[in-house]
Design a protein around this motif. Structure first.
Motif, PDB file in Angstrom:
ATOM      1  N   TRP A   1      -5.366   2.784   2.205  1.00 36.43           N
ATOM      2  CA  TRP A   1      -4.627   2.520   0.965  1.00 36.43           C
ATOM      3  C   TRP A   1      -5.014   3.552  -0.099  1.00 36.43           C
ATOM      4  O   TRP A   1      -4.150   4.121  -0.770  1.00 36.43           O
ATOM      5  CB  TRP A   1      -4.914   1.105   0.480  1.00 36.43           C
ATOM      6  CG  TRP A   1      -4.298   0.803  -0.851  1.00 36.43           C
ATOM      7  CD1 TRP A   1      -4.939   0.644  -2.038  1.00 36.43           C
ATOM      8  CD2 TRP A   1      -2.902   0.650  -1.139  1.00 36.43           C
ATOM      9  NE1 TRP A   1      -4.035   0.393  -3.041  1.00 36.43           N
ATOM     10  CE2 TRP A   1      -2.772   0.396  -2.523  1.00 36.43           C
ATOM     11  CE3 TRP A   1      -1.747   0.704  -0.355  1.00 36.43           C
ATOM     12  CZ2 TRP A   1      -1.542   0.205  -3.137  1.00 36.43           C
ATOM     13  CZ3 TRP A   1      -0.521   0.505  -0.976  1.00 36.43           C
ATOM     14  CH2 TRP A   1      -0.435   0.256  -2.339  1.00 36.43           C
ATOM     15  N   VAL A   2      -6.290   3.818  -0.249  1.00 33.16           N
ATOM     16  CA  VAL A   2      -6.752   4.820  -1.226  1.00 33.16           C
ATOM     17  C   VAL A   2      -6.234   6.197  -0.814  1.00 33.16           C
ATOM     18  O   VAL A   2      -5.717   6.957  -1.642  1.00 33.16           O
ATOM     19  CB  VAL A   2      -8.296   4.806  -1.343  1.00 33.16           C
ATOM     20  CG1 VAL A   2      -8.797   5.955  -2.215  1.00 33.16           C
ATOM     21  CG2 VAL A   2      -8.768   3.458  -1.892  1.00 33.16           C
ATOM     22  N   ARG A   3      -6.333   6.526   0.472  1.00 35.34           N
ATOM     23  CA  ARG A   3      -5.878   7.839   0.966  1.00 35.34           C
ATOM     24  C   ARG A   3      -4.386   8.037   0.687  1.00 35.34           C
ATOM     25  O   ARG A   3      -3.963   9.087   0.197  1.00 35.34           O
ATOM     26  CB  ARG A   3      -6.186   7.953   2.465  1.00 35.34           C
ATOM     27  CG  ARG A   3      -5.924   9.320   3.026  1.00 35.34           C
ATOM     28  CD  ARG A   3      -6.480   9.570   4.431  1.00 35.34           C
ATOM     29  NE  ARG A   3      -6.662   8.429   5.290  1.00 35.34           N
ATOM     30  CZ  ARG A   3      -7.860   7.922   5.643  1.00 35.34           C
ATOM     31  NH1 ARG A   3      -8.971   8.457   5.212  1.00 35.34           N
ATOM     32  NH2 ARG A   3      -7.923   6.883   6.450  1.00 35.34           N
ATOM     33  N   GLN A   4      -3.566   7.018   0.963  1.00 37.12           N
ATOM     34  CA  GLN A   4      -2.117   7.154   0.745  1.00 37.12           C
ATOM     35  C   GLN A   4      -1.772   7.248  -0.738  1.00 37.12           C
ATOM     36  O   GLN A   4      -0.843   7.969  -1.119  1.00 37.12           O
ATOM     37  CB  GLN A   4      -1.363   6.011   1.423  1.00 37.12           C
ATOM     38  CG  GLN A   4      -1.400   6.074   2.933  1.00 37.12           C
ATOM     39  CD  GLN A   4      -0.856   7.375   3.486  1.00 37.12           C
ATOM     40  OE1 GLN A   4       0.180   7.887   3.067  1.00 37.12           O
ATOM     41  NE2 GLN A   4      -1.570   7.945   4.457  1.00 37.12           N
ATOM     42  N   ASN A   5      -2.508   6.550  -1.587  1.00 34.19           N
ATOM     43  CA  ASN A   5      -2.279   6.696  -3.025  1.00 34.19           C
ATOM     44  C   ASN A   5      -2.622   8.110  -3.485  1.00 34.19           C
ATOM     45  O   ASN A   5      -1.932   8.680  -4.321  1.00 34.19           O
ATOM     46  CB  ASN A   5      -3.070   5.654  -3.812  1.00 34.19           C
ATOM     47  CG  ASN A   5      -2.280   4.382  -3.976  1.00 34.19           C
ATOM     48  OD1 ASN A   5      -1.457   4.266  -4.863  1.00 34.19           O
ATOM     49  ND2 ASN A   5      -2.516   3.426  -3.086  1.00 34.19           N
ATOM     50  N   TRP A   6      -3.674   8.677  -2.938  1.00 33.40           N
ATOM     51  CA  TRP A   6      -4.028  10.067  -3.251  1.00 33.40           C
ATOM     52  C   TRP A   6      -2.931  11.018  -2.776  1.00 33.40           C
ATOM     53  O   TRP A   6      -2.528  11.921  -3.516  1.00 33.40           O
ATOM     54  CB  TRP A   6      -5.375  10.449  -2.625  1.00 33.40           C
ATOM     55  CG  TRP A   6      -6.480  10.336  -3.614  1.00 33.40           C
ATOM     56  CD1 TRP A   6      -7.382   9.317  -3.733  1.00 33.40           C
ATOM     57  CD2 TRP A   6      -6.785  11.259  -4.659  1.00 33.40           C
ATOM     58  NE1 TRP A   6      -8.222   9.557  -4.795  1.00 33.40           N
ATOM     59  CE2 TRP A   6      -7.882  10.746  -5.368  1.00 33.40           C
ATOM     60  CE3 TRP A   6      -6.240  12.472  -5.062  1.00 33.40           C
ATOM     61  CZ2 TRP A   6      -8.444  11.401  -6.461  1.00 33.40           C
ATOM     62  CZ3 TRP A   6      -6.797  13.128  -6.150  1.00 33.40           C
ATOM     63  CH2 TRP A   6      -7.881  12.587  -6.833  1.00 33.40           C
ATOM     64  N   LEU A   7      -2.447  10.835  -1.563  1.00 28.56           N
ATOM     65  CA  LEU A   7      -1.389  11.717  -1.055  1.00 28.56           C
ATOM     66  C   LEU A   7      -0.136  11.613  -1.920  1.00 28.56           C
ATOM     67  O   LEU A   7       0.475  12.635  -2.264  1.00 28.56           O
ATOM     68  CB  LEU A   7      -1.076  11.385   0.408  1.00 28.56           C
ATOM     69  CG  LEU A   7      -2.198  11.687   1.399  1.00 28.56           C
ATOM     70  CD1 LEU A   7      -1.854  11.146   2.773  1.00 28.56           C
ATOM     71  CD2 LEU A   7      -2.497  13.179   1.446  1.00 28.56           C
TER      72      LEU A   7
END
Length: 143
Positions: free
Chosen positions: A37-43
């Motif tokens: 979830w954090v990774r996709q928000n960053w992307l």
């Protein structure tokens, strides 16, 4: 550094009773974990706010540290060289000395110009110039 993540409605589905999220960069369904979830928000932020080209991003890229195989969360390239290395943690995981040591270990292989550690709530970013590591308060523009 404060990151204002934009509103984000990712594609989510269930496969074999396990939640999946569509990865904006890998263009495939991946396990929907708290770290993902954090990774996709960053992307989403890098692509839609910072306007970094998704085609120049690597996600969960495998690297070798001696005999060990590790995966880095996000790597952004510029002019075909590593530019920004991002280590993502779950929102509940505080950024600690261990987190910094992890990204510094990856940096020995990657040699990027900017290091970022983030749990989505708290973000620390550093510019690397030679042997100097300086905190930065905003991401560099992609130009």
């Amino acid at each position: 550094m404060t990151i204002e993540f934009p509103a984000y409605e990712p594609q989510i589905k269930t496969i074999d009773q396990k939640p999946q999220i569509w990865c904006l960069v890998r263009k495939k369904w991946v396990a929907f974990t708290k770290e993902e979830w954090v990774r996709q928000n960053w992307l989403n932020y890098l692509i839609h706010v910072q306007h970094y080209p998704a085609s120049l991003m690597a996600v969960e890229k495998e690297i070798h540290l001696g005999e060990l195989k590790k995966r880095i969360d996000i790597l952004v390239y510029k002019n075909s060289i590593p530019w920004i290395l991002i280590e993502c943690k779950e929102q509940e995981v505080p950024l600690s000395e261990q987190t910094f040591q992890q990204i510094l270990t990856y940096q020995t292989v990657i040699q990027s110009g900017v290091l970022i550690v983030s749990n989505g709530n708290d973000t620390k970013a550093f510019q690397i110039t030679g042997t100097q590591i300086q905190p930065i308060t905003q991401l560099p523009k992609y130009q």
